[in-house]
Enzyme design. Structure first.
Site, PDB file in Angstrom:
ATOM      1  N   THR A   1       0.873  -1.177   0.000  1.00  0.00           N
ATOM      2  CA  THR A   1       0.000   0.000   0.000  1.00  0.00           C
ATOM      3  C   THR A   1       0.904   1.220   0.000  1.00  0.00           C
ATOM      4  OG1 THR A   1       0.056   0.260   2.381  1.00  0.00           O
ATOM      5  CG2 THR A   1      -1.651  -1.167   1.497  1.00  0.00           C
TER       6      THR A   1
ATOM      7  N   THR B   1       8.665   0.506  -2.376  1.00  0.00           N
ATOM      8  CA  THR B   1       8.397   1.705  -3.186  1.00  0.00           C
ATOM      9  C   THR B   1       7.956   2.888  -2.337  1.00  0.00           C
ATOM     10  OG1 THR B   1       6.209   0.795  -3.496  1.00  0.00           O
ATOM     11  CG2 THR B   1       7.769   0.481  -5.266  1.00  0.00           C
ATOM     12  N   CYS B   2       7.339   2.595  -1.173  1.00  0.00           N
ATOM     13  CA  CYS B   2       6.795   3.711  -0.394  1.00  0.00           C
ATOM     14  C   CYS B   2       7.887   4.657   0.039  1.00  0.00           C
ATOM     15  CB  CYS B   2       6.092   3.212   0.843  1.00  0.00           C
ATOM     16  SG  CYS B   2       4.887   1.994   0.422  1.00  0.00           S
ATOM     17  N   VAL B   3       9.059   4.101   0.324  1.00  0.00           N
ATOM     18  CA  VAL B   3      10.135   4.971   0.793  1.00  0.00           C
ATOM     19  C   VAL B   3      11.321   4.924  -0.153  1.00  0.00           C
ATOM     20  CG1 VAL B   3       9.576   5.032   3.234  1.00  0.00           C
ATOM     21  CG2 VAL B   3      10.773   3.074   2.316  1.00  0.00           C
TER      22      VAL B   3
END
Length: 1992
Positions: free
Chosen positions: A1626, A1958-1960
């Site tokens: 997410t 991918t979020c960070v």
């Protein structure tokens, strides 16, 4: 990984300080509004007139002055709590506990202690069961909070655990709740409007409210208005005998008893109304020391206010010595009459008690929630309820007392029926909680004799503590447990027990921060574990414990020799333990005194060596250590030399230039500041640095790695204003000081008020911890008072003032020879290279910064350099800089400092290089300005209206008043500019102690004219006035806070220069200039300085320019005369041919004409008219004039001589020269104000080295509310009238929050009849359905409109802005203060009640206002574009083939007057207009010719004005400006009308700030400047509260689901987050991928949307296989429709375009990127430029067709030539036309018909299939082809697209951009190769990798070899989006982080693929054995790892 904002406690706790008047603490945090912490909590005020009266009076502080008791004689300042606000109350809970008292030096005798103990017993005998309530959470968080509560004196009953104290409270708490919060604020707990509806409500907000967080409040207290004062008076009259304990005395004095003898108080003999009740179970701090320390606490509390704390040790501990002084910022000594127990003593007591809370009782103050402070325990009393007594015997009597208490206040007894049992239940539940009985059992276990039993007990104790917190551990017996644990800690033979005992102590300090006061006793034992290490675990655990202790008790550790012990075996510890050890060292250095130097001396070499370490945290702690040492020893030259002896300078110098940087921005600032301090106070160190080539280091830091000589183009690397400020300070300090006589004598006046005399010695007093503090008047009175009350004596001492010998001027010249000056003489080569290296850089910094602080510093440094450089060197250095024109513009500045500096510089230059500068000063206007200054009568007093708030043209937006007002306010340490005094020549304007770190803590200038009496008796005020320079003076909290916010107090000097002299009274109240120091001093100083300027200017003219009589013979005037002559020729009435233009060209491009000459020759205005005038009288038409201009400046053909082929002129040099000259003029003339709140960042060494820029002011907004009266508009009677009285509204709430507040309470319902029956009882009846509607949708139909006066308020404006802009009361202030002089508006804004009218929205208006962007009437914009046109045109077009002519975009710009959307005034307006015209000509010149090449003459980037850009950037980095939406109009207007002045990224930021809501603007700001967020965003409103909506989509039906998501959420203001079905990922990655994939889906060929060729993907995944996509190398453009297309198909395509519009708008709004390669014509449609599309634009759609059209157009031109040729006969013409061919074919033979090329079924006109194209209708055919391809065929799609887009936000906001830039905005940066150097700078290795790791080097090498396709794959794999944002990797947020993927020892990394988060943007990379394997694995992962988010 959901990025949901946490409900951060800080955010919520914030509100408790909100109550403006202190009368209504609305702690939403503490929960009362449980179900809805709403975004609009409005507080109606009491109706009962009487009650309202008193509460109102109390609020304003006008308590009837009946009490003259000495104890509370000081001013009644209403808002004590406000100023105190940022204190503990604000901290997130976790932090609240880290503060605890320092009890290290206890200079009190045992006998006193005994005495107190007895007394304590006696007291407890009297009140056998003091309340057991243990306050724990924010209920009374922090002494400050409890004080506040107390001071509000509301009848506030804190029930056991508070949840439902009384019916009344419950009722009143309710109105404050608002079910319909916006989810955003709900989440963040951010209430924006607060209810103060009735007396009960006022109390309940602070009491009942406590429930939700289940605080057990501090007991009960009752407000008794005036009676208390009487009671207090009577008590103080019967003042007890000196023998009574200080504590008791205090109580009797202030009535705040901490051990409250309830029975006695309430026995019938006591008259109830007189009681002054305190919180019942206040702590027994009797064990603590007697009175003396109360003083310390008192002062502390007074100064507490802006003290910012944060969790990490380095950031947290402002030094102790400082702490005592810096707290002054808080409220003034004269706290408040209303202060109930807190008047004089309360604050102290609060602190004292928190400290000492009940150390002996088994129940332990630990749970009292007041955050501990580092003040000494004990002090003048005045109770604050840190409750705790032993297990109380009778809870019933508790209840009885509570009931008696409430009834005494007048609450009806029947309310107790239902509540009684609940109350006692709550009492029992929390206080008799299992935890304390469990602890008692474990305590017995700890004291057992059997070791196994002890071990078992200590392990369980650890578990109990690690799981506990202040709530669950109520009554934990700290006092008994700690000694038991210390005993276990000494069991040397049993490591297990020692380890667990150590852990237990650590956990205890975590769970119960107040226990650290007791744990202090364990310090020697902890240190033993470090001196001889037997078990490494125990030693490391001891370090952890010491680290926690050091945050509060560093003195104790230091004096126990702990610093050396901690570092003894540093290298043996794990990295975490090493970090702890260094953090302890840093904390120990915090407030170290010279006498304690020996404790650190031996550790210095080790610490110095530590600076070369790789670990970032260790290095930062070490830097902090040194910075604090230097700060504390800054006046001890010998100690400074010892600190700097061992390689320190070299190591730090290396540390500064390491790439990538190890130091964070805040640390960097601190380290550079440390260098400056060393250099200014110890010149020998400056010499050492010079010899270490510091110049190169500084050059590198400012300009990056230099290639070639520094004399060339200097490009500064982007740095924050703080960094620039510190770097320029350092450069300044490296040069010797200027003398202080001659022309520099005036600096004394600029520096400080003459009233301030620096005495040769200062007197100091000693506090209870043995720290010495300088006296000042306020302190002195408090001390005297407290000493008297407590019968204490204090040591004092006389100490030579370190500053005295440097004389009042603050220069150190009077010292013996300055080593720096010696160096200049002895080593001229070194000096020369230093000056050469840095002069240009300084000059550039000056020119490019907008903040006054930096400019003043730069100016000082430049003056020093010019003064000390010899003539030859100067000539060399200056030859590349336009010094003269800069001096000229500085002389016209509104800032006295700048003017003085400019005059000094001119004088030095004329002395050193008279022959050169005598000419330049004439030509550049210096002489003109100096003469002007010499002759001006009212020098600078009233600048011309146009520039009242303008700046000097060097961009110094500061203005006159600055120089002097500040001149006088000397030690407010601001000096009007944060010359954050640490240098000798501009420094030492600190306090007598001159400590850098205090500076910001004392930015309190008392100021307040008209309203003064409310706050303090005038006589006090006047006394203080002369003292205002005393750094610690504070006045009423509010006034001083406003003063401190007055930017004058930072570097933004007030701009209304004249107001000072003209209207003293008004200024005093408003602009905050007066009262800063005695008025006489200010005006004297101002006048003296002006006098000096005038006199100096006069002398200057006499000395250098009186010789010639200037009859025009001077050679300096030649150019000016030539220019004037040529300008006269540019006459419109006479045709002067092109000769005058040729002359102008030669002047501009060949001579060095100056800006001054251009301004004064009238050239600008004349040329502007020449290029734009279109009147009948003109001798030559405008078109011909323009072509002549182009011919002369761009060598295009003369009118009438155009060739048949392409017009392709070359040579733009003359035009370029003209543009540059105009830009220079603009820079010199413009006086645009910059509103910045620009003081240099925090206390250099106090820990919070954050960018403090707007945070002070933001805190102000968080703690103050606007008082508004809601009124039904007189025009309407069909909605309810608001009867709730005035409401308090969060200034940063939006107008729509008021609407929401009213609508959900039923005020939006339009009624048929006029029953006014319903009153605000209906507050209770919140309409749940409406509330839910507001909550869930960003797009609710507006029901109410709001007006202030006649002005309709936009819904998305902040209430503050609305009040400020439209409130009538604001009008009269407008003259004397504007944002420039005071960002918070005048005090009036905060004290008056503003009326806001509401009325229902009329039906006909609703349709226009439904959009998030607040756009109005968009409904008309799109359709009108086509429909009316279509109606008439369609017939003509279809039947007759007539199409509208192409509009010439140049027309719009060719106007000599400002366009209507420019409303600002500025001296440079004509230059701006001329540049606008020149830019338009350069961009659109080809519209003047039929056959010109379509390219710009000059690239747009050449028009960028660096000075305006610097101002814009500075403005847009200011959080306060963004939060209040207070962007200056000039910026938004220039951004839209002249975007070419600013580079793309500046306009992009401007766009985000103006187009969307404030939270998005803040988010954008934080993304681009992460350091703003470093310190305190969490508990102030800097942190944006963006709501997020999550949706799950299925990859198989992506497009369909995307359409429904956009349908639902497209126009919502929430950030959209996407998750995929059956995948765990997410957050950011999946969301970015969603936009990329949907973009790809939209390019599917089967949708029929685009022109282009069909292709298949090279790397298809899943459903992409076998799907065809459209590709067009030029960029996508809509596929045209004919007239005959099927309606159903058209509808489908329009739907898709509408969806595309929404998708793109949402992507822009959420900072996401789409991956659509759109063509330029598409973007022109977006910007509504479709009417100017021509055949040039066909090239961007279909180059093949475009080329054919070009050839055919040539034929048309030849045909026209032939037809115009008079010599042709009819026959010869016919023949000639037939011979015109294209590639040898005649037109007829081409076989064309009237259909669109490539689309045979689209006819260009009716029956077009059957109409052949011939030479005669060729022109019509070409026009139709272009029109159909670019306009007619695609207009329906684009109308739908624009409709969709505008449903999210208005397209008009995109005016900041050019069409070719929209691709960057939407799709990110263009693809280009990545080079290893950039990657190294922008990517962060971490967790196992460094920049030197082999794998990282491999990776950068591989990435830099990737082609475009591989780059896209890699980016999509790592970030989710195949494109980088604008700015490439630099702008990637968060940055790409490369971490090491770890494996078992048996596994081979070469067998594994990399994975990502991918979020960070984390790339988890195995350490591959070779670069080939890494490349292969990376590509496999990138190809295969697409389109799935599973856990790696």
């Amino acid at each position: 990984m959901s990025n949901r904002p946490n409900n951060n406690p800080g955010g919520s706790l914030r509100r408790s300080q909100r109550n403006t008047a202190g009368a209504q603490p609305q702690d939403d945090s503490i929960g009362g509004r449980s179900c809805s912490s709403s975004s609009a909590v409005i507080v109606p005020q009491p109706e009962d007139p009487d009650r309202a009266n008193t509460s109102e009076r109390q609020k304003t502080g006008q308590v009837p002055k009946k009490d003259n008791s000495r104890g509370v004689k000081r001013s009644a300042s209403p808002d004590y709590n406000r100023t105190n606000s940022p204190s503990s109350a604000k901290k997130p809970k976790a932090l609240q506990h880290t503060e605890s008292p320092s009890e290290t030096n206890k200079p009190h005798s045992k006998s006193k202690k005994r005495h107190l103990d007895q007394e304590q017993q006696l007291k407890s005998a009297q009140s056998p069961s003091t309340s057991k309530a243990h306050t724990r959470k924010s209920g009374a968080t922090g002494g400050s909070r409890s004080q506040k509560r107390k001071r509000t004196e509301s009848s506030c009953v804190k029930s056991g655990s508070g949840s439902e104290s009384t019916g009344a409270e419950e009722r009143s708490a309710k109105p404050t709740k608002l079910a319909s919060k916006s989810a955003t604020s709900a989440k963040a707990g951010c209430s924006t409007i607060t209810d103060s509806s009735s007396a009960a409500s006022t109390s309940s907000s602070s009491s009942a409210v406590a429930s939700a967080s289940s605080t057990v409040p501090p007991g009960a207290r009752v407000k008794q208005g005036k009676d208390q004062n009487k009671a207090r008076r009577s008590r103080s009259a019967s003042s007890p005998s000196p023998r009574r304990s200080s504590r008791e005395k205090e109580q009797s004095k202030t009535g705040g008893s901490s051990k409250f003898d309830w029975a006695a108080r309430f026995s019938p003999k006591v008259s109830l109304p007189k009681t002054k009740l305190s919180l019942p179970g206040s702590s027994k701090s009797e064990t603590s020391k007697p009175g003396p320390s109360g003083l310390q606490a008192k002062l502390a509390s007074l100064r507490k206010s802006t003290k910012k704390r944060s969790e990490s040790p380095p950031a947290e501990l402002p030094s102790l010595r400082r702490s005592t002084r810096q707290k002054t910022t808080g409220s003034c000594a004269s706290t408040s009459r209303r202060g109930s127990g807190l008047g004089k003593r309360g604050a102290a007591e609060a602190r004292r008690q928190e400290k000492m809370a009940d150390p002996e009782s088994n129940q332990e103050a630990v749970n009292s929630s007041a955050a501990r402070t580092d003040e000494a325990p004990q002090g003048a009393a005045g109770a604050v309820g840190m409750t705790t007594s032993g297990e109380s015997e009778s809870d019933d009597s508790e209840m009885g007392r509570l009931q008696a208490l409430l009834e005494a206040r007048g609450l009806p007894p029947h309310l107790f029926g239902p509540l009684g049992p609940r109350m006692s239940q709550l009492f029992h539940r929390t206080i008799g909680s299992g935890a304390s009985s469990k602890a008692q059992q474990l305590l017995q276990g700890l004291q057992a004799s059997d070791e196994s039993q002890q071990l078992q007990a200590v392990i369980e104790m650890c578990q109990l503590l690690v799981m506990g917190n202040e709530e669950t551990l109520g009554g934990f017996p700290v006092k008994s447990v700690v000694p038991a644990l210390i005993t276990l800690l000494q069991m040397e033979h049993n490591f297990d027990i020692m380890n667990h005992a150590c852990r237990a102590l650590t956990y205890m300090m975590e769970a119960l921060p107040r226990s650290s006061a007791v744990v202090v006793d364990a310090i020697p034992v902890f240190l033993e574990k470090l001196q001889v290490i037997q078990c490494i675990d125990v030693a490391e655990q001891a370090l952890t414990a010491l680290e926690m202790l050091s945050r509060r008790h560093s003195k104790a550790i230091l004096q126990a020799g702990g610093l050396a012990d901690c570092l003894l075996y540093l290298e043996f510890f794990s990295i975490n333990a090493q970090r702890n050890a260094l953090a302890i060292a840093a904390n120990c250095c915090q407030s170290i005194t010279p006498d304690e130097f020996h404790f650190v001396a031996d550790s210095l070499p080790l610490l110095t060596q530590r600076l070369t370490h790789q670990d970032k945290k260790s290095v930062e702690s070490t830097c902090l250590c040194f910075a604090r040492l230097v700060d504390n020893f800054q006046h001890e030259e010998n100690l400074l030399q010892q600190v700097a002896s061992k390689d320190l300078l070299t190591n730090v110098q290396q540390l500064l230039v390491v790439t990538p940087p190890i130091l964070s921005s805040g640390m960097f600032i601190m380290v550079v500041r440390m260098f400056s301090l060393m250099c200014s106070n110890c010149p020998t160190l400056a010499v050492q640095l010079m010899k270490q080539n510091i110049a190169e280091t500084l050059h590198f830091l400012l300009c990056g790695a230099s290639n070639g000589s520094c004399q060339e183009q200097i490009d500064l690397v982007p740095r924050s204003p703080q960094e620039l400020y510190e770097l320029t300070s350092l450069i300044c300090e490296l040069m010797p000081c200027l003398p202080k006589e001659g022309i520099f004598a005036v600096d004394t006046m600029l520096k400080k008020g003459n009233a301030q005399n620096t005495d040769g010695a200062i007197w100091q007093w000693r506090d209870d911890r043995g720290l010495w503090h300088p006296y000042n008047r306020i302190d002195s009175r408090i001390i005297e008072q407290i000493n008297e009350d407590t019968g204490t004596a204090r040591a004092i001492q006389r100490k030579p003032n370190p500053l005295a010998n440097s004389n009042t001027s603050g220069y150190s010249e009077s010292k013996k020879d300055d080593a720096r000056a010696q160096l200049m003489k002895e080593d001229p080569e070194l000096a020369k290279s230093f000056i050469k290296t840095l002069f240009g850089v300084l000059y550039e910094v000056y020119s490019s910064s907008a903040g006054p602080a930096v400019r003043h510093k730069c100016l000082r440094a430049i003056l020093r350099i010019i003064y000390f450089a010899d003539a030859e060197l100067l000539k060399d250095v200056l030859k590349n800089h336009a010094v003269s024109s800069h001096i000229a513009s500085m002389l016209s500045s509104q800032d006295l400092k700048i003017v003085v500096g400019a005059l000094q510089m001119a004088e030095i230059l004329m002395q050193k290089l008279p022959d050169i500068f005598s000419v330049y000063f004439r030509r550049e206007g210096v002489m003109h300005q100096v003469k002007h200054l010499a002759e001006s009568e009212s020098l600078l007093t009233s600048p011309p209206k146009a520039c009242t708030n303008g700046s000097g043209s060097m961009g110094s937006t500061t203005s006159v008043s600055s120089g002097t007002a500040t001149a006088a306010t000397h030690a407010a340490a601001d000096l009007g500019s944060p010359s954050l005094q640490h240098s000798r020549d501009d420094s030492l304007d600190l306090s007598p102690q001159g400590r850098l770190s205090d500076v910001l803590k004392r930015k309190r200038l008392p100021k307040r004219g008209p309203r003064r009496p409310k706050y303090s008796p005038p006589r006090d005020d006047d006394k203080v006035d002369n003292q205002a320079k005393s750094p610690t003076t504070t006045q009423s909290p509010k006034s001083s806070f406003l003063a401190s916010l007055n930017p004058k107090t930072w570097g933004r000097l007030s701009t209304q220069s004249n107001s000072n002299n003209i209207e003293p009274a008004r200024t005093a109240g408003g602009s905050g200039l007066a009262r800063a120091a005695s008025k006489d001093t200010i005006s004297n100083n101002r006048e003296k300085i002006k006098g000096w300027i005038k006199e100096q200017a006069h002398k200057f003219v006499e000395r250098y320019f009186s010789s010639e009589n200037m009859d025009g013979s001077n050679p300096a005037l030649n150019v000016l005369q030539r220019l004037c002559a040529a300008t006269e020729q540019l006459n419109l009435q006479v045709d002067g041919g092109a000769e005058c233009l040729v002359e102008i060209r030669s002047i501009v491009s060949e001579s060095d004409v100056s800006s001054f000459e251009i301004q004064h020759s009238g050239f600008v205005k004349q040329l502007l008219l020449y290029l734009t005038s279109k009147s009948e009288k003109d001798a030559v038409s405008r078109e011909i004039r323009l072509k002549r201009f182009l011919h002369v400046f761009f060598s295009s053909p003369l009118p009438g001589e155009e060739p048949i082929g392409r017009v392709e002129p070359v040579g733009n040099a003359p035009l370029l020269a003209l543009v540059h000259k105009m830009n220079n003029c603009l820079s010199q003339m413009e006086q645009f104000p910059v509103k910045v709140h620009d003081f240099p960042s925090g206390n250099g060494t106090g820990g919070s080295f954050s960018l403090n820029r707007g945070s002070q002011a933001l805190k102000f907004f968080n703690t103050h509310q606007l008082k508004c009266q809601l009124q039904r508009h007189p025009d309407c009677a069909n909605v309810k009238q608001w009867k709730g009285g005035p409401v308090k509204i969060d200034p940063l709430a939006l107008v729509q929050a008021i609407e929401r507040y009213l609508v959900v309470r039923g005020y939006g319902r339009v009624r048929e009849d006029d029953e006014d029956s319903d009153d605000d009882g209906s507050d209770e009846e919140i309409d749940e359905s409406l509330a839910a509607q507001f909550l869930n949708s960003g797009n609710v139909r507006h029901r109410l409109q709001f007006y202030i006066g006649e002005h309709l308020l936009p819904y998305n404006m902040t209430v503050y802005q609305a009040v400020r802009q439209f409130s009538i009361q604001a009008e009269d202030e407008r003259e004397s203060t504007d944002d420039e002089s005071n960002p918070l508006g005048r005090a009036g804004i905060w004290t008056k009640t503003h009326t806001i009218w509401y009325k229902p929205v009329r039906e006909d208006e609703e349709s226009n206002k439904d959009c998030v962007g607040g756009k109005r009437g968009r409904a008309q914009t799109a359709p009108t574009k086509t429909s009316p046109r279509n109606a008439k045109k369609h017939d003509e077009l279809w039947h007759d083939g007539v199409c509208p002519s192409v509009s010439n975009p140049l027309e719009v710009y060719l106007i000599p007057t400002p366009p209507e959307n420019i409303t600002f005034e500025d001296p440079s307006l004509d230059v701006i207009l001329l540049l606008r015209v020149l830019h338009a000509i350069s961009r659109y010149w080809y519209y003047l010719y039929d056959n010109a090449m379509c390219k710009e003459i000059i690239p747009t980037s050449e028009f960028i004005n660096s000075k305006l850009t610097a101002k814009a950037n500075r403005q847009l980095q200011d959080p306060l400006v963004i939060m209040t939406g207070n962007i200056p109009t000039w910026l938004t207007e220039l951004g839209k009308t002249c975007p070419f002045f600013f580079p793309f990224d500046t306009r992009q930021m401007l766009f985000y700030v103006t187009a969307f809501d404030r939270d998005r603007a803040m988010q954008r700001l934080l993304d681009t400047n992460p350091e703003i967020n470093q310190s305190d965003s969490q508990d102030s409103r800097v942190a944006p509260r963006l709501d997020r909506k999550k949706r799950t989509v299925n990859r198989e039906e992506l497009l369909k689901q995307a359409e429904s998501v956009m349908q639902d959420l497209g126009s919502s203001r929430a950030m959209l987050e996407i998750q995929y079905e059956n995948e765990v990922g997410t957050g950011l990655g999946p969301t970015l991928e969603f936009y990329a994939l949907v973009s790809q889906e939209l390019q599917r060929a089967d949708l029929g949307l685009w022109r282009g060729e069909e292709v298949t993907l090279s790397n298809p995944k899943g459903s992409q296989e076998g799907t065809k996509y459209i590709q067009n190398l030029q960029g996508l453009f809509a596929l045209p429709f004919g007239r005959t297309a099927k309606p159903a198909h058209i509808a489908k395509v329009k739907m898709k375009f509408r969806f595309l519009g929404k998708l793109m708008a949402k992507a822009i709004m959420d900072f996401r990127l789409v991956d659509l390669p759109l063509g330029l014509p598409f973007y022109k449609w977006m910007l509504r430029q479709e009417t100017s599309l021509t055949s040039h634009d066909l090239f961007d759609i279909d180059p093949v067709v475009a080329r054919s059209v070009y050839h055919l157009e040539d034929i048309v031109r030849q045909k026209k030539r032939l037809e115009q040729d008079k010599s042709q006969t009819k026959e010869s013409l016919q023949y000639a036309l037939e011979t015109l061919t294209m590639n040898g074919c005649s037109v007829e033979d081409l076989g064309l018909d009237f259909t669109l090329p490539g689309f045979p079924n689209i006819e260009l006109k009716k029956g077009g299939k059957d109409i052949p194209v011939t030479i005669h209708n060729l022109e019509e055919y070409l026009r139709l082809v272009i029109f159909w391809a670019l306009n007619e065929g695609v207009s329906r799609q684009f109308d739908s697209f624009r409709d969709g887009f505008e449903s999210v936000f208005p397209l008009s906001h995109l005016q900041y951009f050019y069409p070719e830039e929209l691709d960057q905005l939407l799709c990110g940066s263009k693809a280009d190769t990545w080079d290893a150097k950039t990657l190294m700078e922008c990517c962060r290795p971490d967790h196992g990798y460094t920049h030197d790791s082999r794998a990282v080097k491999f990776l950068f090498e591989i990435l830099s070899s990737f082609d475009n396709e591989q780059q896209r794959l890699f980016l999509q794999f790592v970030t989710g989006s195949p494109r980088l944002p604008v700015g490439g990797f630099r702008s990637l947020n968060p940055p790409l982080t490369i971490v090491r993927k770890t494996f078992e020892s048996t596994e081979n990394p070469d067998d594994f693929l990399p994975s990502v988060m991918t979020c960070v943007n984390y790339l988890k990379l195995p350490d591959y054995s070779s670069i080939e394997i890494m490349r292969e694995k990376l590509l496999i992962a990138a190809r295969e790892g697409q389109q799935s988010f599973h856990l790696s």
